[in-house]
Write an enzyme that holds these catalytic residues in place. Structure first.
Site, PDB file in Angstrom:
ATOM      1  N   GLU A  15       1.035  -1.096  -0.054  1.00 12.26           N
ATOM      2  CA  GLU A  15      -0.074  -0.040  -0.073  1.00 12.26           C
ATOM      3  C   GLU A  15       0.827   1.204  -0.198  1.00 12.26           C
ATOM      4  O   GLU A  15       1.880   1.181   0.457  1.00 12.26           O
ATOM      5  CB  GLU A  15      -0.874   0.301   1.334  1.00 12.26           C
TER       6      GLU A  15
ATOM      7  N   ASN B 288      -6.665   1.540   2.750  1.00  9.40           N
ATOM      8  CA  ASN B 288      -7.396   2.641   2.909  1.00  9.40           C
ATOM      9  C   ASN B 288      -7.044   3.798   1.731  1.00  9.40           C
ATOM     10  O   ASN B 288      -7.921   4.740   1.435  1.00  9.40           O
ATOM     11  CB  ASN B 288      -7.387   3.206   4.249  1.00  9.40           C
TER      12      ASN B 288
ATOM     13  N   ASN C 251     -12.088  -1.001  -1.066  1.00  9.42           N
ATOM     14  CA  ASN C 251     -11.611  -1.377   0.196  1.00  9.42           C
ATOM     15  C   ASN C 251     -12.331  -0.963   1.544  1.00  9.42           C
ATOM     16  O   ASN C 251     -12.751   0.185   1.512  1.00  9.42           O
ATOM     17  CB  ASN C 251     -10.299  -0.853   0.238  1.00  9.42           C
ATOM     18  N   GLU C 252     -12.902  -2.067   2.259  1.00  6.05           N
ATOM     19  CA  GLU C 252     -13.347  -1.917   3.599  1.00  6.05           C
ATOM     20  C   GLU C 252     -14.472  -0.639   3.534  1.00  6.05           C
ATOM     21  O   GLU C 252     -14.341   0.339   4.449  1.00  6.05           O
ATOM     22  CB  GLU C 252     -12.240  -1.402   4.628  1.00  6.05           C
TER      23      GLU C 252
ATOM     24  N   TYR D 270      -6.903  -8.825  11.506  1.00  6.27           N
ATOM     25  CA  TYR D 270      -5.736  -8.605  12.381  1.00  6.27           C
ATOM     26  C   TYR D 270      -5.863  -9.210  13.778  1.00  6.27           C
ATOM     27  O   TYR D 270      -6.743  -8.718  14.215  1.00  6.27           O
ATOM     28  CB  TYR D 270      -5.280  -6.923  11.984  1.00  6.27           C
TER      29      TYR D 270
ATOM     30  N   GLU E 196      -6.419  -9.203   3.528  1.00  2.00           N
ATOM     31  CA  GLU E 196      -5.602  -8.548   4.471  1.00  2.00           C
ATOM     32  C   GLU E 196      -5.671  -9.670   5.740  1.00  2.00           C
ATOM     33  O   GLU E 196      -6.634  -9.656   6.073  1.00  2.00           O
ATOM     34  CB  GLU E 196      -6.311  -7.262   5.000  1.00  2.00           C
TER      35      GLU E 196
ATOM     36  N   GLN F 156       1.349  -6.334   5.546  1.00  2.00           N
ATOM     37  CA  GLN F 156       1.854  -6.166   4.155  1.00  2.00           C
ATOM     38  C   GLN F 156       3.056  -6.936   3.801  1.00  2.00           C
ATOM     39  O   GLN F 156       3.332  -7.764   4.620  1.00  2.00           O
ATOM     40  CB  GLN F 156       1.723  -4.570   3.979  1.00  2.00           C
TER      41      GLN F 156
HETATM   42  O1  AHR Z   1      -3.154  -2.712   6.240  1.00  4.74           O
HETATM   43  C1  AHR Z   1      -3.467  -1.619   6.863  1.00  4.74           C
HETATM   44  C2  AHR Z   1      -4.842  -1.152   6.764  1.00  4.74           C
HETATM   45  O2  AHR Z   1      -5.572  -2.044   7.378  1.00  4.74           O
HETATM   46  C3  AHR Z   1      -5.219  -1.018   5.324  1.00  4.74           C
HETATM   47  O3  AHR Z   1      -5.081   0.287   4.592  1.00  4.74           O
HETATM   48  C4  AHR Z   1      -6.574  -1.083   5.395  1.00  4.74           C
HETATM   49  O4  AHR Z   1      -7.598  -1.850   4.259  1.00  4.74           O
HETATM   50  C5  AHR Z   1      -6.991  -1.958   6.737  1.00  4.74           C
HETATM   51  O5  AHR Z   1      -7.774  -1.298   7.516  1.00  4.74           O
END
Ligand code: AHR
Length: 503
Positions: A27, A72, A172-173, A244, A292, A352
């Site tokens: 990103e 994001n 995205n999201e 995450y 992700e 990432q």
């Molecule tokens: O990977 C970091 C961030 O986590 C990304 O930009 C977003 O998609 C997620 O919230």
């Protein structure tokens, strides 16, 4: 000693592993691009400014697909700013991370870099502050051969052949309140449907990923999945998942038990996809793009301080989690969980790849180095290719505060028929006790252990750094099978890769 048993049978197949399960993500965030993969002037940089030390470590991971440019970031990305002659490119305020985007690295540079890596691009379009027309223009720029406004623009930028990007994320999201241009599920569903329809008219060979919930704890999960897919089911191929994990409360038993949450998350999204398929009387499955996943919590405070108090920097030190040994175990457990669902999880991106919650880190004026989490990912990507087999496991259990009783051993078996290799990945997440493992391999005649790789460390909090590695894999001596059974010990708190080869 505690004892566990596993039965692996050649005939009981879950599904072939889609190699894209070993994807990753770059990103425009922090030092992922600038000071990460791209740093003109660094001693290891080539004529394109690509750091060769980073490239080497990335290549070793054999990543087949890389998601780009966000995250994001994509929700306010104006791709035109990032292409064409460098002297015409202007810096922009980057609102997702409140940084300054110099635009000296863009789509063309990324395409060159992925070519060197040997990976495909998974491109995301901006459905936050832009929409269908912009997504179509970008697709025309990337994939249309010539003779149109945007394909000719690409050619004028010195790129004659189309990039032919096959995999596209529809935003995205889009449910997240932090997302620029956030949508309700009905707004997103309609926009994704219309954008997907238009994009497939331009290039029917592409595959599209519809945005799922930002993570499992979102209040609208899993209604978001069902509602949005009801709109765009006919046009999309995958739904995205993001998650995450972390250990902010320093409860490692529960931290490692959260692989169970990931498993439940996957099962629920599959159920939502199948519900919509049934409702639509559909024929195709919507598969999962877990684009992700990782551990992310160490750097949250710094991140908040930078974005709030020190905005508009180029490549600030954002999301630079320094991973320890228990994080590597967690990443191993997540890989095992993804593989166990190989029948429906076709794409997954470790988020990432460089500097930003990443397996590879760089020193600005120094070397690139491997974080602890590099190793389970390397092993899975290297040896986890083939077909996932149903693995019956009878494991002892231990008790956790939040997750109750969980198995000590979590594993998965991957059979590479071509190479005549069987690999078992297993984590012993019991922090106090070793477990003796017996594997029933009777259908694997003439297979003998070739190696047993172990990642273990007495200190759960041990980290690697540019100065050296406290956590790195070692070879454990492995004996032979006896009448089709193999016995070994999985040490407390350990990641294990047991590779069997036909003699
Ligand atoms: O990977 C970091 C961030 O986590 C990304 O930009 C977003 O998609 C997620 O919230």
């Amino acid at each position: 000693m505690k004892k566990a048993r596993m039965i692996v049978d050649k005939a009981f197949r879950v599904a072939p592993v889609d190699k894209r399960i070993y994807g990753s993500f770059i990103e425009h965030l922090g030092r992922a691009v600038y000071g990460g993969i791209y740093q003109p002037g660094h001693p290891s940089a080539d004529e394109n400014g690509f750091r060769q030390d980073v490239l080497q470590l990335v290549k070793e991971l054999n990543v087949p697909v890389i998601r780009y440019p966000g995250g994001n970031f994509v929700s306010n990305f104006f791709w035109e700013d990032s292409v064409g002659p460098l002297e015409n490119r202007k810096p922009r305020l980057e609102l997702a991370w409140r940084s300054l985007e110099p635009n000296t690295f863009g789509l063309g540079e990324f395409a060159k870099w992925t070519k060197e890596v040997g990976a495909e691009t998974m491109m995301a379009v901006n459905l936050g502050t832009r929409g269908t027309a912009d997504a179509c223009n970008l697709l025309e720029y990337c994939n249309h051969p010539s003779g149109t406004k945007y394909s000719d623009l690409r050619i004028s930028h010195g790129v004659k052949d189309p990039y032919n990007i096959k995999l596209w994320c529809l935003g995205n999201e889009m449910d997240g309140e932090w997302q620029l241009g956030r949508k309700t599920m009905d707004e997103y569903g309609r926009l994704a449907e219309e954008t997907a329809k238009a994009m497939k008219l331009i290039d029917p060979t592409i595959e599209l990923v519809s945005c799922g919930s930002s993570f499992m704890e979102m209040p609208t999960f899993p209604q978001w999945e069902a509602t949005t897919l009801e709109y765009d089911y006919d046009y999309v191929d995958y739904i995205s998942m993001h998650q995450y994990y972390g250990n902010p409360e320093n409860n490692t038993d529960d931290y490692l038990a959260s692989a169970e949450d990931m498993d439940a998350f996957i099962r629920t999204v599959i159920a939502a996809c199948d519900f919509v398929k049934a409702k639509k009387r559909g024929r195709k499955n919507i598969n999962l793009s877990f684009d992700e996943w990782n551990v992310w919590f160490h750097s949250k405070k710094e991140e908040e301080d930078i974005t709030t108090n020190h905005p508009w920097q180029v490549a600030p030190h954002l999301l630079e989690d320094h991973y320890n040994f228990e994080d590597a175990l967690m990443v191993g457990l997540m890989l095992i969980t993804l593989l166990r669902h190989a029948d429906r999880v076709k794409i997954a991106c470790l988020a990432q790849l460089v500097n930003v919650i990443a397996p590879v880190m760089t020193e600005p004026d120094g070397a690139a180095w491997r974080q602890t989490i590099y190793y389970p990912f390397l092993h899975a990507s290297r040896y986890g290719r083939g077909t996932v087999l149903e693995l019956l496991t009878d494991s002892p259990v231990h008790t956790t505060q939040k997750h109750g009783e969980i198995s000590d051993i979590l594993g998965v078996a991957v059979f590479n028929e071509e190479q005549e290799e069987l690999t078992i990945f297993a984590v012993n997440r019991n922090l106090k006790e070793d477990v003796e493992l017996t594997v029933d391999l009777r259908t694997f005649e003439c297979y003998e252990p070739a190696e047993h790789i172990v990642l273990a460390c007495d200190d759960l909090k041990a980290e690697n750094s540019a100065a050296g590695e406290n956590v790195s894999p070692v070879q454990k001596s492995c004996g032979r099978t006896e009448n089709g059974f193999y016995r070994t010990v999985l040490g407390k708190a350990s990641w294990n890769v047991i590779r069997m080869k036909k003699n």
